[in-house]
Design a protein around this motif. Structure first.
Motif, PDB file in Angstrom:
ATOM      1  N   TYR A  44       0.805  -1.205   0.000  1.00 51.77           N
ATOM      2  CA  TYR A  44       0.000   0.000   0.000  1.00 51.77           C
ATOM      3  C   TYR A  44       0.844   1.262   0.000  1.00 51.77           C
ATOM      4  CZ  TYR A  44      -3.480  -3.493   0.650  1.00 51.77           C
ATOM      5  OH  TYR A  44      -4.266  -4.605   0.467  1.00 51.77           O
ATOM      6  N   THR A  45       2.169   1.095  -0.080  1.00 54.12           N
ATOM      7  CA  THR A  45       3.026   2.237  -0.370  1.00 54.12           C
ATOM      8  C   THR A  45       2.880   2.588  -1.844  1.00 54.12           C
ATOM      9  OG1 THR A  45       4.577   1.488   1.307  1.00 54.12           O
ATOM     10  CG2 THR A  45       5.391   3.093  -0.261  1.00 54.12           C
ATOM     11  N   VAL A  46       2.739   1.561  -2.669  1.00 59.57           N
ATOM     12  CA  VAL A  46       2.458   1.740  -4.093  1.00 59.57           C
ATOM     13  C   VAL A  46       1.127   1.032  -4.367  1.00 59.57           C
ATOM     14  CG1 VAL A  46       3.363   1.491  -6.438  1.00 59.57           C
ATOM     15  CG2 VAL A  46       4.943   1.643  -4.512  1.00 59.57           C
ATOM     16  N   PRO A  47       0.007   1.630  -3.921  1.00 57.72           N
ATOM     17  CA  PRO A  47      -1.286   0.929  -3.971  1.00 57.72           C
ATOM     18  C   PRO A  47      -1.761   0.597  -5.371  1.00 57.72           C
ATOM     19  CG  PRO A  47      -1.599   3.253  -3.436  1.00 57.72           C
ATOM     20  CD  PRO A  47      -0.128   2.989  -3.353  1.00 57.72           C
ATOM     21  N   SER A 139      -8.498 -12.881  -2.755  1.00 57.52           N
ATOM     22  CA  SER A 139      -8.364 -11.619  -3.468  1.00 57.52           C
ATOM     23  C   SER A 139      -6.894 -11.300  -3.698  1.00 57.52           C
ATOM     24  CB  SER A 139      -9.006 -10.487  -2.665  1.00 57.52           C
ATOM     25  OG  SER A 139      -8.663  -9.223  -3.217  1.00 57.52           O
ATOM     26  N   TYR A 140      -6.600 -10.720  -4.864  1.00 61.19           N
ATOM     27  CA  TYR A 140      -5.232 -10.323  -5.185  1.00 61.19           C
ATOM     28  C   TYR A 140      -4.714  -9.279  -4.193  1.00 61.19           C
ATOM     29  CZ  TYR A 140      -1.281  -8.927  -8.137  1.00 61.19           C
ATOM     30  OH  TYR A 140      -0.021  -8.677  -8.630  1.00 61.19           O
ATOM     31  N   PHE A 141      -5.645  -8.582  -3.504  1.00 54.95           N
ATOM     32  CA  PHE A 141      -5.276  -7.474  -2.634  1.00 54.95           C
ATOM     33  C   PHE A 141      -5.288  -7.852  -1.160  1.00 54.95           C
ATOM     34  CE2 PHE A 141      -7.410  -5.978  -6.455  1.00 54.95           C
ATOM     35  CZ  PHE A 141      -6.406  -5.208  -7.006  1.00 54.95           C
ATOM     36  N   ASP A 142      -5.458  -9.146  -0.866  1.00 49.39           N
ATOM     37  CA  ASP A 142      -5.538  -9.602   0.508  1.00 49.39           C
ATOM     38  C   ASP A 142      -4.195 -10.170   0.940  1.00 49.39           C
ATOM     39  OD1 ASP A 142      -6.148 -10.577   2.947  1.00 49.39           O
ATOM     40  OD2 ASP A 142      -7.764 -11.903   2.300  1.00 49.39           O
ATOM     41  N   ARG A 143      -3.530  -9.487   1.858  1.00 51.50           N
ATOM     42  CA  ARG A 143      -2.208  -9.912   2.301  1.00 51.50           C
ATOM     43  C   ARG A 143      -2.245 -10.805   3.534  1.00 51.50           C
ATOM     44  NH1 ARG A 143       2.134  -7.526   0.309  1.00 51.50           N
ATOM     45  NH2 ARG A 143       2.897  -9.597   0.785  1.00 51.50           N
ATOM     46  N   TYR A 144      -3.405 -10.943   4.182  1.00 53.14           N
ATOM     47  CA  TYR A 144      -3.445 -11.678   5.443  1.00 53.14           C
ATOM     48  C   TYR A 144      -4.487 -12.786   5.456  1.00 53.14           C
ATOM     49  CZ  TYR A 144      -0.630  -7.865   7.307  1.00 53.14           C
ATOM     50  OH  TYR A 144       0.357  -6.958   7.527  1.00 53.14           O
ATOM     51  N   ASN A 145      -4.901 -13.243   4.300  1.00 54.02           N
ATOM     52  CA  ASN A 145      -5.952 -14.261   4.268  1.00 54.02           C
ATOM     53  C   ASN A 145      -5.469 -15.497   3.507  1.00 54.02           C
ATOM     54  OD1 ASN A 145      -8.459 -15.370   4.768  1.00 54.02           O
ATOM     55  ND2 ASN A 145      -9.431 -14.388   3.014  1.00 54.02           N
ATOM     56  N   GLY A 146      -4.322 -16.011   3.935  1.00 52.40           N
ATOM     57  CA  GLY A 146      -3.779 -17.202   3.289  1.00 52.40           C
ATOM     58  C   GLY A 146      -3.203 -16.915   1.921  1.00 52.40           C
ATOM     59  N   ILE A 256       2.296  11.936 -19.928  1.00 52.23           N
ATOM     60  CA  ILE A 256       1.725  10.594 -19.761  1.00 52.23           C
ATOM     61  C   ILE A 256       2.458   9.828 -18.672  1.00 52.23           C
ATOM     62  CG2 ILE A 256       1.471   8.338 -20.865  1.00 52.23           C
ATOM     63  CD1 ILE A 256       0.867   9.807 -23.469  1.00 52.23           C
ATOM     64  N   LEU A 257       3.795   9.901 -18.660  1.00 51.81           N
ATOM     65  CA  LEU A 257       4.562   9.213 -17.623  1.00 51.81           C
ATOM     66  C   LEU A 257       4.203   9.744 -16.237  1.00 51.81           C
ATOM     67  CD1 LEU A 257       8.197   8.664 -18.953  1.00 51.81           C
ATOM     68  CD2 LEU A 257       6.407   6.978 -18.597  1.00 51.81           C
ATOM     69  N   VAL A 258       4.011  11.045 -16.140  1.00 47.50           N
ATOM     70  CA  VAL A 258       3.609  11.639 -14.855  1.00 47.50           C
ATOM     71  C   VAL A 258       2.235  11.112 -14.445  1.00 47.50           C
ATOM     72  CG1 VAL A 258       2.963  13.778 -13.688  1.00 47.50           C
ATOM     73  CG2 VAL A 258       5.009  13.716 -15.124  1.00 47.50           C
ATOM     74  N   ALA A 259       1.304  11.067 -15.408  1.00 51.32           N
ATOM     75  CA  ALA A 259      -0.044  10.571 -15.123  1.00 51.32           C
ATOM     76  C   ALA A 259      -0.014   9.107 -14.688  1.00 51.32           C
ATOM     77  CB  ALA A 259      -0.937  10.735 -16.354  1.00 51.32           C
ATOM     78  N   MET A 260       0.831   8.313 -15.348  1.00 53.58           N
ATOM     79  CA  MET A 260       0.951   6.905 -14.970  1.00 53.58           C
ATOM     80  C   MET A 260       1.522   6.772 -13.562  1.00 53.58           C
ATOM     81  SD  MET A 260       2.328   5.435 -18.650  1.00 53.58           S
ATOM     82  CE  MET A 260       2.417   3.698 -18.183  1.00 53.58           C
ATOM     83  N   GLY A 261       2.520   7.600 -13.249  1.00 56.24           N
ATOM     84  CA  GLY A 261       3.104   7.564 -11.912  1.00 56.24           C
ATOM     85  C   GLY A 261       2.100   7.944 -10.843  1.00 56.24           C
ATOM     86  N   ILE A 262       1.294   8.976 -11.121  1.00 54.65           N
ATOM     87  CA  ILE A 262       0.254   9.394 -10.171  1.00 54.65           C
ATOM     88  C   ILE A 262      -0.744   8.267  -9.949  1.00 54.65           C
ATOM     89  CG2 ILE A 262      -1.696  10.966  -9.842  1.00 54.65           C
ATOM     90  CD1 ILE A 262      -0.035  13.120 -11.269  1.00 54.65           C
ATOM     91  N   SER A 263      -1.090   7.578 -11.026  1.00 53.30           N
ATOM     92  CA  SER A 263      -2.042   6.467 -10.917  1.00 53.30           C
ATOM     93  C   SER A 263      -1.497   5.356 -10.029  1.00 53.30           C
ATOM     94  CB  SER A 263      -2.359   5.907 -12.309  1.00 53.30           C
ATOM     95  OG  SER A 263      -2.955   6.877 -13.133  1.00 53.30           O
ATOM     96  N   PHE A 264      -0.200   5.074 -10.152  1.00 52.06           N
ATOM     97  CA  PHE A 264       0.413   4.031  -9.330  1.00 52.06           C
ATOM     98  C   PHE A 264       0.235   4.325  -7.840  1.00 52.06           C
ATOM     99  CE2 PHE A 264       3.160   2.561 -12.950  1.00 52.06           C
ATOM    100  CZ  PHE A 264       2.796   1.230 -12.872  1.00 52.06           C
ATOM    101  N   PHE A 265       0.246   5.609  -7.469  1.00 50.08           N
ATOM    102  CA  PHE A 265       0.195   5.962  -6.054  1.00 50.08           C
ATOM    103  C   PHE A 265      -1.203   6.356  -5.580  1.00 50.08           C
ATOM    104  CE2 PHE A 265       4.682   6.462  -7.021  1.00 50.08           C
ATOM    105  CZ  PHE A 265       5.285   5.904  -5.911  1.00 50.08           C
ATOM    106  N   ASN A 266      -2.154   6.493  -6.492  1.00 52.91           N
ATOM    107  CA  ASN A 266      -3.451   7.037  -6.088  1.00 52.91           C
ATOM    108  C   ASN A 266      -4.665   6.260  -6.582  1.00 52.91           C
ATOM    109  OD1 ASN A 266      -2.854   9.871  -4.753  1.00 52.91           O
ATOM    110  ND2 ASN A 266      -1.484   9.704  -6.506  1.00 52.91           N
ATOM    111  N   MET A 267      -4.491   5.043  -7.119  1.00 52.76           N
ATOM    112  CA  MET A 267      -5.652   4.277  -7.567  1.00 52.76           C
ATOM    113  C   MET A 267      -5.557   2.847  -7.043  1.00 52.76           C
ATOM    114  SD  MET A 267      -7.570   4.283 -11.259  1.00 52.76           S
ATOM    115  CE  MET A 267      -6.326   3.443 -12.216  1.00 52.76           C
ATOM    116  N   PRO A 268      -5.828   2.659  -5.745  1.00 54.30           N
ATOM    117  CA  PRO A 268      -5.764   1.318  -5.167  1.00 54.30           C
ATOM    118  C   PRO A 268      -6.805   0.389  -5.773  1.00 54.30           C
ATOM    119  CG  PRO A 268      -6.767   2.863  -3.624  1.00 54.30           C
ATOM    120  CD  PRO A 268      -6.218   3.685  -4.754  1.00 54.30           C
TER     121      PRO A 268
END
Length: 647
Positions: A44-47, A139-146, A256-268
């Motif tokens: 979730y540092t890079v959600p 779920s791909y996003f579940d880190r604590y459920n087996g 575009i690269l900036v937009a992609m970078g923003i998405s990496f950090f702001n679209m969980p």
């Protein structure tokens, strides 16, 4: 080396005719790869790290289609047989090594991860693993459920399905629209929109697996990339463009690269945004970046090319394949990751790169050149002392042993392996049902409880019945503390830790409403609170347990403060997550928030629990039954103490 290899075995592709290897694609692949890796390493540092996959699909869709179109133009046909064989030669060796070595490791060191191992193996070998995950995987996003060390392989199954189905569809499209190829691009783009609409229709917060793993809902970036190949073929792109055009395109590439970078950090991926068009929009900008990189006149082909990217790009397939098993196995052995977050971030990365390099040199490259018609002859040479292999024959011994252990583990493991977490998953499921039932009753009682709480807080001689005495004794509460807490209106918002402890909390806070969800991120809390508030279900006291799944920032706290409002009090439980790097940063942020906001109180769970391994399941994060009692006791005492001072 075949030109159609997406994860090629060298940093440069040889020129064939007019075709130019687009070196900048290494940079784009590395960006995607790092996003995925850091999502798993620091989820979730890079959600938005999962967005690396649409980049892979977009690049693959463009390259494969571009190559097929050239082959069609040269020969009037596409040789499906040779293409399929090249794909299998490329995909299978590393896949088989990952399955065998991981299964062998789990058989010896991590038997609790062997659940469904036979299904996992055969579905991966037949490239339908993603569809198996839809109905059976976590779920791909579940880190604590087996969490499974194979979950990331869903991508390979989807990609293989594209590889084997797409050429047939492409041949049909070329025959029908051969003289009007721009129409093919229109058809493909329309299909990508249909796929996106299907994702939105099928999306459910309670079952993300269907849209996340489904081939039909994830095909959009591949189709858009394929559409680009019809209107932007690499062989027709020229360097002789006007300076103004170059400036505009190069500037657009930067944006575009900036937009992609923003998405990496702001679209969980745990929110609804990606599935209601977010992934589609990200795929569009990714394909635009592919178009800019593909053009030889623009600087981005060269800008994203350097020796490091070439090295990583050539090994990207192995890095992707080995990363999740290494991370999961590392976390199981190094349980106090939070004590040395920097070291424990770098160490698994080094291990991944080292294994990937060894795999590249001794598995991927040799087997890419190997003539499989000589398989039995090669096996015979291993057992023939006169074959000329010399000492290298003995390398077969560890290979045979590891394979034998893997086969034994896969053959003998029960379908559902009992988890070493001593029933955590069972408890979470049971608590979820119990909490839902109590929530309905709690909302009815909260209004009446507000008056009763005021009266009980001032009472000095409180008498409890036998049932109440038993509960107070269980949680080490005085009669006054219990009586006060039993009537305090509380709304809880949290993740699986709150779900794990909810029934204990509701046994004391008898009017408490709990909104707990496995894998919930702190970024979701503001929306949950706003929704409860609009429904009139947000009480004067809000208990928050978030931070186990990722970092908490002051911006997160500010947003939650705004949603709760200054007239309500926030009680936020700090975290005990020694297996993650962000433990200390979360607790530091919460301590700062308590100084900044008057209606903000930290419930200190970390200090009393940090040296109490007996309070936790073996994931070292979720309280076991004894730990849940301690958790509830600590929370109740702090809340009662704080509210009593306000009277």
């Amino acid at each position: 080396m075949k030109r159609s290899d997406f994860h090629n075995n060298s940093g440069e592709r040889k020129n064939v005719g007019k075709r130019r290897y687009i070196t900048g694609f290494d940079g784009l692949r590395v960006m995607a790869l790092l996003g995925v890796i850091f999502y798993h390493l620091m989820p979730y540092t890079v959600p938005g790290g999962y967005l690396g996959v649409p980049i892979f699909f977009a690049v693959s869709g463009y390259l494969i289609t571009d190559i097929f179109i050239q082959e069609w133009d040269r020969n009037g046909k596409i040789k499906l047989g040779s293409f399929y064989l090249r794909r299998l030669r490329r995909l299978y060796p590393t896949l088989i090594v990952v399955l065998i070595t991981s299964t062998a490791y789990m058989t010896v060191f991590a038997q609790n991860l062997l659940s469904h191992i036979r299904n996992i193996i055969w579905t991966n070998l037949t490239f339908v693993y993603n569809w198996w995950l839809v109905g059976n995987g976590q779920s791909y996003f579940d880190r604590y459920n087996g969490e499974s060390p194979f979950t990331h392989l869903w991508y390979l199954s989807v990609l293989a399905q594209y590889y084997f189905i797409w050429p047939i569809i492409l041949i049909v499209l070329l025959k029908v629209y051969n003289d009007h190829r721009t129409q093919v691009a229109g058809v493909l783009f329309s299909l990508s929109i249909i796929s996106t609409m299907l994702m939105a229709i099928l999306y459910s917060p309670d079952n993300v697996n269907r849209v996340y793993y489904g081939t039909d809902t994830r095909v959009a970036p591949f189709l858009i990339g394929a559409a680009l190949a019809f209107v932007w073929p690499s062989t027709r792109l020229t360097r002789n463009l006007k300076l103004k055009t170059n400036i505009i395109a190069n500037t657009l590439g930067l944006l575009i690269l900036v937009a992609m970078g923003i998405s990496f950090f702001n679209m969980p991926g745990t929110t609804a945004t990606p599935y209601y068009g977010g992934i589609f929009i990200f795929s569009l900008i990714s394909v635009l970046m592919v178009a800019i990189i593909a053009h030889p006149s623009f600087i981005w082909d060269r800008a994203l090319t350097n020796p490091v990217f070439k090295w990583l790009g050539s090994r990207s397939y192995g890095i992707y394949m080995y990363q999740l098993p290494v991370m999961i196995f590392y976390e199981q052995k190094v349980t106090n990751i939070a004590a040395h977050p920097v070291i424990n971030t770098i160490a698994p990365l080094i291990i991944i790169l080292l294994i990937s390099e060894l795999s590249f040199r001794f598995i991927e490259v040799p087997l890419a050149k190997f003539d499989y018609r000589n398989t039995f002859r090669a096996i015979g040479a291993i057992f023939n002392p006169k074959s000329g292999l010399g000492w290298r024959r003995y390398l077969a011994i560890p290979v045979i042993l590891v394979t034998a252990v893997a086969i034994y583990g896969a053959a003998t493991a029960p379908e559902k392996v009992a988890q070493k977490t001593d029933g955590l998953q069972t408890k979470l499921a049971k608590n979820s049902k119990a909490t839902d039932k109590k929530n309905a009753e709690a909302l009815k009682k909260q209004k009446a409880a507000k008056k009763a709480a005021s009266e009980s807080s001032s009472a000095k001689n409180v008498k409890l019945n036998k049932k109440e005495e038993a509960i107070a004794k269980k949680y080490n509460l005085t009669p006054q503390e219990f009586k006060f807490a039993s009537t305090v209106p509380i709304t809880g918002v949290g993740d699986s830790v709150l779900e794990d402890t909810a029934t204990d909390l509701q046994e004391v806070f008898q009017t408490a409403y709990m909104s707990a969800k496995v894998g919930r991120q702190v970024g979701e809390a503001q929306g949950v609170i706003t929704s409860l508030k609009s429904q009139g279900n947000l009480s004067d006291n809000v208990l928050i347990n978030l931070g186990a799944n990722g970092p908490v920032t002051m911006d997160h706290v500010k947003g939650i403060e705004k949603a709760v409002g200054s007239k309500r009090h926030i009680f936020w439980v700090n975290v005990h997550v020694p297996t993650q790097t962000w433990e200390s940063s979360v607790n530091k942020t919460l301590a700062e928030a308590a100084k900044k906001y008057k209606n903000f109180t930290v419930i200190d769970w970390y200090t009393p629990s940090k040296n109490q391994p007996g309070w936790f399941y073996t994931d070292h994060v979720h309280p076991n039954p004894d730990g849940s009692i301690q958790y509830a006791s600590i929370a109740v005492k702090q809340i009662v103490k704080t509210l009593d001072k306000q009277k």
